[in-house]
Motif scaffolding. Structure first.
Motif, PDB file in Angstrom:
ATOM      1  N   PRO A  50       0.828  -1.214   0.000  1.00  0.00           N
ATOM      2  CA  PRO A  50       0.000   0.000   0.000  1.00  0.00           C
ATOM      3  C   PRO A  50       0.863   1.266   0.000  1.00  0.00           C
ATOM      4  O   PRO A  50       1.689   1.459   0.895  1.00  0.00           O
ATOM      5  N   ARG A  51       0.652   2.121  -0.984  1.00  0.00           N
ATOM      6  CA  ARG A  51       1.455   3.342  -1.071  1.00  0.00           C
ATOM      7  C   ARG A  51       1.151   4.296   0.081  1.00  0.00           C
ATOM      8  O   ARG A  51       2.030   5.018   0.546  1.00  0.00           O
ATOM      9  N   TRP A  52      -0.100   4.306   0.546  1.00  0.00           N
ATOM     10  CA  TRP A  52      -0.421   5.177   1.679  1.00  0.00           C
ATOM     11  C   TRP A  52       0.334   4.740   2.921  1.00  0.00           C
ATOM     12  O   TRP A  52       0.780   5.573   3.719  1.00  0.00           O
ATOM     13  N   LEU A  53       0.507   3.419   3.083  1.00  0.00           N
ATOM     14  CA  LEU A  53       1.238   2.903   4.225  1.00  0.00           C
ATOM     15  C   LEU A  53       2.716   3.274   4.109  1.00  0.00           C
ATOM     16  O   LEU A  53       3.350   3.651   5.101  1.00  0.00           O
ATOM     17  N   ALA A  54       3.263   3.177   2.907  1.00  0.00           N
ATOM     18  CA  ALA A  54       4.653   3.577   2.692  1.00  0.00           C
ATOM     19  C   ALA A  54       4.837   5.054   3.018  1.00  0.00           C
ATOM     20  O   ALA A  54       5.857   5.454   3.603  1.00  0.00           O
ATOM     21  N   ALA A  55       3.855   5.877   2.676  1.00  0.00           N
ATOM     22  CA  ALA A  55       3.939   7.315   2.967  1.00  0.00           C
ATOM     23  C   ALA A  55       3.935   7.564   4.475  1.00  0.00           C
ATOM     24  O   ALA A  55       4.714   8.378   4.986  1.00  0.00           O
ATOM     25  N   VAL A  56       3.070   6.853   5.206  1.00  0.00           N
ATOM     26  CA  VAL A  56       3.009   7.029   6.656  1.00  0.00           C
ATOM     27  C   VAL A  56       4.301   6.541   7.304  1.00  0.00           C
ATOM     28  O   VAL A  56       4.837   7.176   8.237  1.00  0.00           O
ATOM     29  N   MET A  57       4.843   5.422   6.827  1.00  0.00           N
ATOM     30  CA  MET A  57       6.108   4.908   7.358  1.00  0.00           C
ATOM     31  C   MET A  57       7.249   5.890   7.085  1.00  0.00           C
ATOM     32  O   MET A  57       8.156   6.056   7.904  1.00  0.00           O
ATOM     33  N   THR A  58       7.209   6.546   5.936  1.00  0.00           N
ATOM     34  CA  THR A  58       8.219   7.559   5.622  1.00  0.00           C
ATOM     35  C   THR A  58       8.141   8.721   6.602  1.00  0.00           C
ATOM     36  O   THR A  58       9.164   9.198   7.110  1.00  0.00           O
ATOM     37  N   LEU A  59       6.922   9.173   6.885  1.00  0.00           N
ATOM     38  CA  LEU A  59       6.739  10.255   7.855  1.00  0.00           C
ATOM     39  C   LEU A  59       7.245   9.839   9.238  1.00  0.00           C
ATOM     40  O   LEU A  59       7.909  10.624   9.929  1.00  0.00           O
ATOM     41  N   ALA A  60       6.936   8.610   9.631  1.00  0.00           N
ATOM     42  CA  ALA A  60       7.375   8.123  10.940  1.00  0.00           C
ATOM     43  C   ALA A  60       8.898   8.051  11.016  1.00  0.00           C
ATOM     44  O   ALA A  60       9.508   8.485  12.011  1.00  0.00           O
ATOM     45  N   GLY A  61       9.527   7.526   9.971  1.00  0.00           N
ATOM     46  CA  GLY A  61      10.980   7.425   9.956  1.00  0.00           C
ATOM     47  C   GLY A  61      11.641   8.787  10.028  1.00  0.00           C
ATOM     48  O   GLY A  61      12.592   9.000  10.798  1.00  0.00           O
ATOM     49  N   ALA A  62      11.141   9.733   9.237  1.00  0.00           N
ATOM     50  CA  ALA A  62      11.696  11.087   9.255  1.00  0.00           C
ATOM     51  C   ALA A  62      11.491  11.741  10.620  1.00  0.00           C
ATOM     52  O   ALA A  62      12.373  12.452  11.125  1.00  0.00           O
ATOM     53  N   ALA A  63      10.331  11.491  11.242  1.00  0.00           N
ATOM     54  CA  ALA A  63      10.037  12.089  12.542  1.00  0.00           C
ATOM     55  C   ALA A  63      11.013  11.604  13.607  1.00  0.00           C
ATOM     56  O   ALA A  63      11.475  12.383  14.453  1.00  0.00           O
ATOM     57  N   TYR A  64      11.343  10.312  13.579  1.00  0.00           N
ATOM     58  CA  TYR A  64      12.311   9.783  14.541  1.00  0.00           C
ATOM     59  C   TYR A  64      13.663  10.475  14.387  1.00  0.00           C
ATOM     60  O   TYR A  64      14.307  10.850  15.386  1.00  0.00           O
ATOM     61  N   VAL A  65      14.116  10.630  13.157  1.00  0.00           N
ATOM     62  CA  VAL A  65      15.421  11.262  12.915  1.00  0.00           C
ATOM     63  C   VAL A  65      15.400  12.718  13.364  1.00  0.00           C
ATOM     64  O   VAL A  65      16.322  13.193  14.044  1.00  0.00           O
TER      65      VAL A  65
END
Length: 243
Positions: free
Chosen positions: A177-192
């Motif tokens: 799911p591309r929407w899931l990939a987008a949310v995971m990207t936001l989460a990863g960036a937020a951690y950094v």
């Protein structure tokens, strides 16, 4: 090689086969569920209630009163440490067919985070040991050890964020799911971003609520949805695209 051995090798599931992918997806989903449960207990029920910022005596007293619960919290973090190794392996096997090098890099980032968490657990043991001594100097050390654990864990979460960014790319490559990939990207960036903010902002505590929301919202939504997706792959209701 015997005829039986040759036949067994031909019929055994191969890496990247649907059976293997479903199996490792199941391991990854189970690992995530274990991590969710252990993290809730270890962080929110055992660790957080003992910390009183700026109050070493109150922190040490709270830790002494909840000594058994706190030690169980350390055991919960040990469980997270072990489960993360399983998840790192399972996700590598799951996504290797669509990008072996990228999948390996994602696994290394997660294992780096896991090693940092494992090392930080030593600070929790230092905190409970100092609290049990019951001295004023020890009380100061209790709060310092807990703060050092928190910061060390946050540093490790930068590597975890990088892991999520790579998993998001692998999800797209796997026709997830591309929407899931987008949310995971936001989460990863937020951690950094949160880790960098801890380092560069002298008044981080003044912004802590906003950073917590920035990290927690995409992380909880993304990783929970990812766990459900993994479970659906394990049950054969979703598939991984061939590389």
């Amino acid at each position: 090689m015997s005829t039986q051995t040759t036949q067994a090798a031909r019929t055994a599931p191969r890496t990247g086969s649907p059976d293997v992918l479903r199996r490792v997806a199941g391991w990854a989903a189970a690992g995530y569920v274990a991590i969710f449960v252990l993290a809730i207990f270890g962080n929110f029920l055992a660790l957080d209630p003992t910390i009183h910022p700026g109050e070493p005596g109150a922190t040490a007293d709270a830790l002494r009163e909840a000594g058994t619960t706190f030690r169980l919290g350390i055991a919960a973090f040990l469980g997270i440490f072990l489960a993360d190794v399983v998840v790192a392996w399972a996700l590598y096997e799951l996504f290797a067919p669509v990008g072996r090098s990228l999948s390996l890099l994602a696994a290394w980032f997660r294992l780096t985070y896991t090693v940092v968490l494992g090392a930080a657990m030593g600070l929790l043991y230092v905190a409970v040991s100092l609290a049990e001594r019951g001295t004023s100097a020890g009380d100061e050390g209790v709060l310092l050890a807990l703060q050092a654990f928190d910061f060390t864990w946050v540093v490790g979460l930068a590597a975890f964020g990088a892991h999520l960014l790579l998993v998001a790319r692998l999800l797209v490559a796997a026709a997830g799911p591309r929407w899931l990939a987008a949310v995971m990207t936001l989460a990863g960036a937020a951690y950094v971003v949160d880790t960098v903010a801890h380092i560069v902002l002298a008044d981080y505590e003044a912004w802590a609520g906003g950073f917590l929301l920035m990290v927690a919202l995409p992380s909880v939504v993304g990783e929970l949805a990812f766990t459900i997706w993994l479970a659906m792959v394990a049950r054969g209701r979703r598939s991984i695209a061939a590389g």
